[in-house]
Design a protein around this motif. Structure first.
Motif, PDB file in Angstrom:
ATOM      1  N   LYS A  89       0.824  -1.205   0.000  1.00  0.00           N
ATOM      2  CA  LYS A  89       0.000   0.000   0.000  1.00  0.00           C
ATOM      3  C   LYS A  89       0.863   1.262   0.000  1.00  0.00           C
ATOM      4  O   LYS A  89       0.459   2.304  -0.480  1.00  0.00           O
ATOM      5  CB  LYS A  89      -0.931   0.009   1.227  1.00  0.00           C
ATOM      6  CG  LYS A  89      -1.982  -1.077   1.182  1.00  0.00           C
ATOM      7  CD  LYS A  89      -2.897  -0.877  -0.030  1.00  0.00           C
ATOM      8  CE  LYS A  89      -3.801  -2.070  -0.266  1.00  0.00           C
ATOM      9  NZ  LYS A  89      -3.092  -3.209  -0.852  1.00  0.00           N
ATOM     10  N   VAL A  90       2.072   1.156   0.523  1.00  0.00           N
ATOM     11  CA  VAL A  90       2.985   2.307   0.565  1.00  0.00           C
ATOM     12  C   VAL A  90       3.871   2.351  -0.679  1.00  0.00           C
ATOM     13  O   VAL A  90       4.067   3.414  -1.269  1.00  0.00           O
ATOM     14  CB  VAL A  90       3.861   2.253   1.837  1.00  0.00           C
ATOM     15  CG1 VAL A  90       4.869   3.412   1.848  1.00  0.00           C
ATOM     16  CG2 VAL A  90       2.989   2.287   3.085  1.00  0.00           C
ATOM     17  N   PHE A  91       4.391   1.193  -1.109  1.00  0.00           N
ATOM     18  CA  PHE A  91       5.428   1.176  -2.139  1.00  0.00           C
ATOM     19  C   PHE A  91       4.975   0.595  -3.477  1.00  0.00           C
ATOM     20  O   PHE A  91       5.721   0.660  -4.454  1.00  0.00           O
ATOM     21  CB  PHE A  91       6.653   0.402  -1.640  1.00  0.00           C
ATOM     22  CG  PHE A  91       7.284   1.011  -0.425  1.00  0.00           C
ATOM     23  CD1 PHE A  91       8.085   2.140  -0.529  1.00  0.00           C
ATOM     24  CD2 PHE A  91       7.066   0.473   0.839  1.00  0.00           C
ATOM     25  CE1 PHE A  91       8.672   2.709   0.592  1.00  0.00           C
ATOM     26  CE2 PHE A  91       7.650   1.025   1.963  1.00  0.00           C
ATOM     27  CZ  PHE A  91       8.459   2.158   1.846  1.00  0.00           C
ATOM     28  N   GLY A  92       3.809  -0.004  -3.545  1.00  0.00           N
ATOM     29  CA  GLY A  92       3.319  -0.488  -4.822  1.00  0.00           C
ATOM     30  C   GLY A  92       3.390  -1.995  -4.962  1.00  0.00           C
ATOM     31  O   GLY A  92       3.902  -2.710  -4.101  1.00  0.00           O
ATOM     32  N   LEU A  93       2.870  -2.477  -6.109  1.00  0.00           N
ATOM     33  CA  LEU A  93       2.699  -3.910  -6.336  1.00  0.00           C
ATOM     34  C   LEU A  93       3.687  -4.493  -7.336  1.00  0.00           C
ATOM     35  O   LEU A  93       3.542  -5.634  -7.744  1.00  0.00           O
ATOM     36  CB  LEU A  93       1.284  -4.182  -6.857  1.00  0.00           C
ATOM     37  CG  LEU A  93       0.164  -4.252  -5.817  1.00  0.00           C
ATOM     38  CD1 LEU A  93      -1.194  -4.183  -6.508  1.00  0.00           C
ATOM     39  CD2 LEU A  93       0.269  -5.531  -4.993  1.00  0.00           C
ATOM     40  N   ALA A  94       4.693  -3.741  -7.752  1.00  0.00           N
ATOM     41  CA  ALA A  94       5.648  -4.254  -8.729  1.00  0.00           C
ATOM     42  C   ALA A  94       6.427  -5.430  -8.156  1.00  0.00           C
ATOM     43  O   ALA A  94       6.562  -5.582  -6.939  1.00  0.00           O
ATOM     44  CB  ALA A  94       6.607  -3.145  -9.150  1.00  0.00           C
ATOM     45  N   GLU A  95       6.960  -6.248  -9.055  1.00  0.00           N
ATOM     46  CA  GLU A  95       7.683  -7.444  -8.613  1.00  0.00           C
ATOM     47  C   GLU A  95       8.851  -7.083  -7.690  1.00  0.00           C
ATOM     48  O   GLU A  95       9.047  -7.709  -6.642  1.00  0.00           O
ATOM     49  CB  GLU A  95       8.205  -8.233  -9.828  1.00  0.00           C
ATOM     50  CG  GLU A  95       7.124  -8.791 -10.719  1.00  0.00           C
ATOM     51  CD  GLU A  95       6.790  -7.879 -11.896  1.00  0.00           C
ATOM     52  OE1 GLU A  95       6.276  -8.380 -12.898  1.00  0.00           O
ATOM     53  OE2 GLU A  95       7.053  -6.661 -11.789  1.00  0.00           O
ATOM     54  N   TRP A  96       9.669  -6.117  -8.110  1.00  0.00           N
ATOM     55  CA  TRP A  96      10.827  -5.734  -7.302  1.00  0.00           C
ATOM     56  C   TRP A  96      10.385  -5.224  -5.942  1.00  0.00           C
ATOM     57  O   TRP A  96      11.001  -5.536  -4.919  1.00  0.00           O
ATOM     58  CB  TRP A  96      11.646  -4.662  -8.025  1.00  0.00           C
ATOM     59  CG  TRP A  96      12.984  -4.416  -7.390  1.00  0.00           C
ATOM     60  CD1 TRP A  96      14.158  -5.018  -7.714  1.00  0.00           C
ATOM     61  CD2 TRP A  96      13.272  -3.524  -6.305  1.00  0.00           C
ATOM     62  NE1 TRP A  96      15.178  -4.558  -6.899  1.00  0.00           N
ATOM     63  CE2 TRP A  96      14.663  -3.637  -6.023  1.00  0.00           C
ATOM     64  CE3 TRP A  96      12.520  -2.637  -5.532  1.00  0.00           C
ATOM     65  CZ2 TRP A  96      15.288  -2.911  -5.017  1.00  0.00           C
ATOM     66  CZ3 TRP A  96      13.149  -1.911  -4.524  1.00  0.00           C
ATOM     67  CH2 TRP A  96      14.512  -2.041  -4.276  1.00  0.00           C
ATOM     68  N   THR A  97       9.303  -4.471  -5.925  1.00  0.00           N
ATOM     69  CA  THR A  97       8.819  -3.904  -4.670  1.00  0.00           C
ATOM     70  C   THR A  97       8.374  -4.983  -3.696  1.00  0.00           C
ATOM     71  O   THR A  97       8.703  -4.943  -2.506  1.00  0.00           O
ATOM     72  CB  THR A  97       7.651  -2.951  -4.941  1.00  0.00           C
ATOM     73  OG1 THR A  97       8.085  -1.915  -5.828  1.00  0.00           O
ATOM     74  CG2 THR A  97       7.152  -2.325  -3.654  1.00  0.00           C
ATOM     75  N   LEU A  98       7.614  -5.951  -4.200  1.00  0.00           N
ATOM     76  CA  LEU A  98       7.143  -7.014  -3.319  1.00  0.00           C
ATOM     77  C   LEU A  98       8.313  -7.778  -2.696  1.00  0.00           C
ATOM     78  O   LEU A  98       8.284  -8.136  -1.519  1.00  0.00           O
ATOM     79  CB  LEU A  98       6.243  -7.980  -4.089  1.00  0.00           C
ATOM     80  CG  LEU A  98       4.895  -7.415  -4.548  1.00  0.00           C
ATOM     81  CD1 LEU A  98       4.149  -8.430  -5.403  1.00  0.00           C
ATOM     82  CD2 LEU A  98       4.037  -6.992  -3.357  1.00  0.00           C
ATOM     83  N   ARG A  99       9.352  -8.011  -3.480  1.00  0.00           N
ATOM     84  CA  ARG A  99      10.518  -8.722  -2.946  1.00  0.00           C
ATOM     85  C   ARG A  99      11.342  -7.828  -2.032  1.00  0.00           C
ATOM     86  O   ARG A  99      11.932  -8.307  -1.050  1.00  0.00           O
ATOM     87  CB  ARG A  99      11.369  -9.237  -4.104  1.00  0.00           C
ATOM     88  CG  ARG A  99      10.670 -10.337  -4.893  1.00  0.00           C
ATOM     89  CD  ARG A  99      11.333 -10.613  -6.205  1.00  0.00           C
ATOM     90  NE  ARG A  99      10.604 -11.655  -6.940  1.00  0.00           N
ATOM     91  CZ  ARG A  99      10.551 -11.727  -8.260  1.00  0.00           C
ATOM     92  NH1 ARG A  99      11.163 -10.822  -9.013  1.00  0.00           N
ATOM     93  NH2 ARG A  99       9.878 -12.697  -8.845  1.00  0.00           N
ATOM     94  N   ALA A 100      11.398  -6.553  -2.353  1.00  0.00           N
ATOM     95  CA  ALA A 100      12.157  -5.626  -1.506  1.00  0.00           C
ATOM     96  C   ALA A 100      11.559  -5.508  -0.113  1.00  0.00           C
ATOM     97  O   ALA A 100      12.220  -5.028   0.815  1.00  0.00           O
ATOM     98  CB  ALA A 100      12.214  -4.245  -2.166  1.00  0.00           C
ATOM     99  N   GLY A 101      10.319  -5.965   0.061  1.00  0.00           N
ATOM    100  CA  GLY A 101       9.733  -5.993   1.395  1.00  0.00           C
ATOM    101  C   GLY A 101      10.516  -6.870   2.363  1.00  0.00           C
ATOM    102  O   GLY A 101      10.367  -6.741   3.585  1.00  0.00           O
TER     103      GLY A 101
END
Length: 507
Positions: A89-101
């Protein structure tokens, strides 16, 4: 007997000093960011993390969790799926973003471990070198799944444990409690590993010191205990609702060997996961020489580290650490055999703290050795570890299911007026915006999702123009679709990682 930290040497393995706490953490962060890619999500990422993250509200997230019936395991990873929902919800749903979590958790945990190691700069140097180049960490940093929450949580527990063994601190007790909650709530298996970590720490503290800590910080301990009980009740409820791990295999001796293969960093030097899945032990043949060389380099590091553990850590702590963590490993292995659940390295992520600790001590001990070859041996070990990590990140054989590429082909076929069967995960298709038939019946402009279709079902529907199939053992276990493809006039169009695309008509 005075308390002794279970996850840190009581003293340095040498007298050399390497002032690298903050620069070292910076190096680790840079390398770990490189480990995260924007490649296509694969099956497990799309099924759980991406699907949970895309829910518009918290109530929608919980409603979706409750829709999973028998065989689904979403309910068994509550903390991670809640965390990734908020992160997206803060950083988005992109592949890199989900993994960067994954990065905040493991950086927080590892930074705490460095901070808790105090002035033992030599030991911190070993931690940095081993963790920064760990193929296991690189691999699972690059997956939107709960395993790096587990790694970060066990690092927090390690950091707090070594501090609590030498001084009473409300701050470090809070860190310890937070780490146990993170590990306990990451998924159901994490609850067992959390128990092993807590038991090991209690042995290292001793009964009297543990009792004093609880009495001095009663409210914090009680609140943590209540959370543990609540999460235990939640897991029992989820199991009662039918949540289970996916049953696509069982646990045997090969699986147990693969756990240590992963944890000790062999992964990048060997075959890709899909190749192993398809060809078994035969897939290792072309990579035997590289794996053998790495094993030869690894052994002296492990032996040196083990000698340091026996020298620096009380035998009682070592014994009970092996008993508690080994006991969980044996228990989960038996569960895997009985329930046909395939136990893998990722399910044993909390063992990473022991592996990193062991290898860090071994690296520092060798580097400090007077033998002329020792420093070169360390350089060789670190180089091979980094090579294994880079291979996992960039080598084509280690790529995962290419849902993005398959979705592009499905959308193109639908736009050209063709009918499409999607024999793969529907959530992966939805993430990559493939229009799907919602009622189980073929529709114009929408792909029909097939999961383990029967031969009778395939005979009852019109044959499509394009078939996009993935992981036969998961989505065509009975072989009905594979049989149709070979008997009908379909031609192979292309292969993508974990996907095969067939089109109707002559070549």
């Amino acid at each position: 007997m005075p308390a002794s930290p279970p996850f840190s040497p009581a003293g340095g393995a040498s007298t050399e000093r390497f002032p690298i706490s903050w620069p070292g953490l910076g190096l680790v962060c840079i390398l770990w960011v490189v480990a995260v890619s924007g490649r296509s999500l694969w099956l497990d990422e799309a099924w759980a993390a991406a699907w949970a993250a895309k829910q518009p509200t918290l109530s929608a997230w919980w409603h979706d969790m409750n829709q999973v019936g028998g065989g689904g395991n979403d309910k068994l990873t509550p903390l991670y799926l809640l965390y990734i929902w908020g992160f997206a919800k803060v950083f988005g749903l992109a592949e890199w973003t989900l993994r960067a979590g994954n990065l905040p958790w493991i950086i927080l945990g590892f930074g705490a471990w460095l901070r808790a190691s105090g002035g033992r700069e030599n030991f911190k140097w070993g931690l940095v070198v081993v963790a920064a180049t760990s193929p296991f960490i690189w691999y699972y940093l690059n997956e939107a799944r709960p395993y790096m929450i587990q790694a970060g949580s066990i690092f927090l527990i390690a950091a707090a444990a070594q501090q609590l063994c030498t001084a009473s601190s409300r701050f470090w007790l809070a860190v310890f409690c937070f780490g146990t909650v993170g590990l306990y709530g990451s998924n159901l298996l994490g609850a067992f590993w959390a128990g092993a970590a807590v038991a090991t720490t209690l042995v290292a503290l001793g009964w009297e010191r543990a009792r004093q800590l609880v009495r001095a910080h009663y409210a914090l301990c009680l609140a943590t205990f209540v959370i543990w009980v609540w999460m235990g009740i939640y897991y029992l409820w989820a199991l009662h609702q039918g949540s289970r791990a996916t049953a696509v295999g069982t646990t045997d001796a090969k699986n147990l060997g693969f756990i240590f293969y992963e944890l000790f960093g062999f992964g990048g030097l060997g075959p890709g996961r899909l190749e192993i899945r398809g060809n078994g032990l035969e897939s290792f043949r072309p990579y035997f020489l590289g794996l053998a060389v790495y094993a030869m380099v690894l052994v002296p590091v492990v032996v040196s580290g083990w000698r340091q553990i026996l020298k620096l850590v009380p035998a009682r702590t070592v014994l009970f650490s092996v008993l508690f963590f080994g006991g969980v490993l044996v228990f989960l292995s038996l569960v895997g055999v009985v329930t046909h659940f395939r136990l893998l390295g990722r399910h044993c992520t909390p063992l990473l703290v022991l592996v990193v600790y062991l290898l860090a001590l071994g690296v520092v001990r060798l580097w400090s050795s007077p033998h002329w070859w020792a420093k070169g041996w360390v350089v060789l070990f670190v180089g091979l570890s980094l090579a294994s990590s880079l291979s996992l990140r960039f080598a084509p054989r280690h790529e995962k299911d290419n849902y993005r590429g398959a979705a592009v082909l499905a959308r193109q076929a639908l736009q050209n007026g063709k009918t499409v069967w999607w024999n793969a995960d529907d959530r992966g298709a939805a993430y990559y915006q493939v229009p799907l038939a919602t009622n189980g019946v073929a529709e114009d402009g929408r792909a029909l999702v097939l999961a383990n279709p029967s031969r009778e079902m395939l005979r009852a529907v019109a044959r499509p123009d394009v078939i996009i199939a993935s992981r036969r053992d998961v989505y065509d276990a009975g072989g009905a679709l594979a049989e149709l493809v070979t008997q009908a006039d379909y031609r192979l169009v292309t292969n993508l990682m974990a996907f095969t695309v067939w089109a109707r008509g002559p070549k």
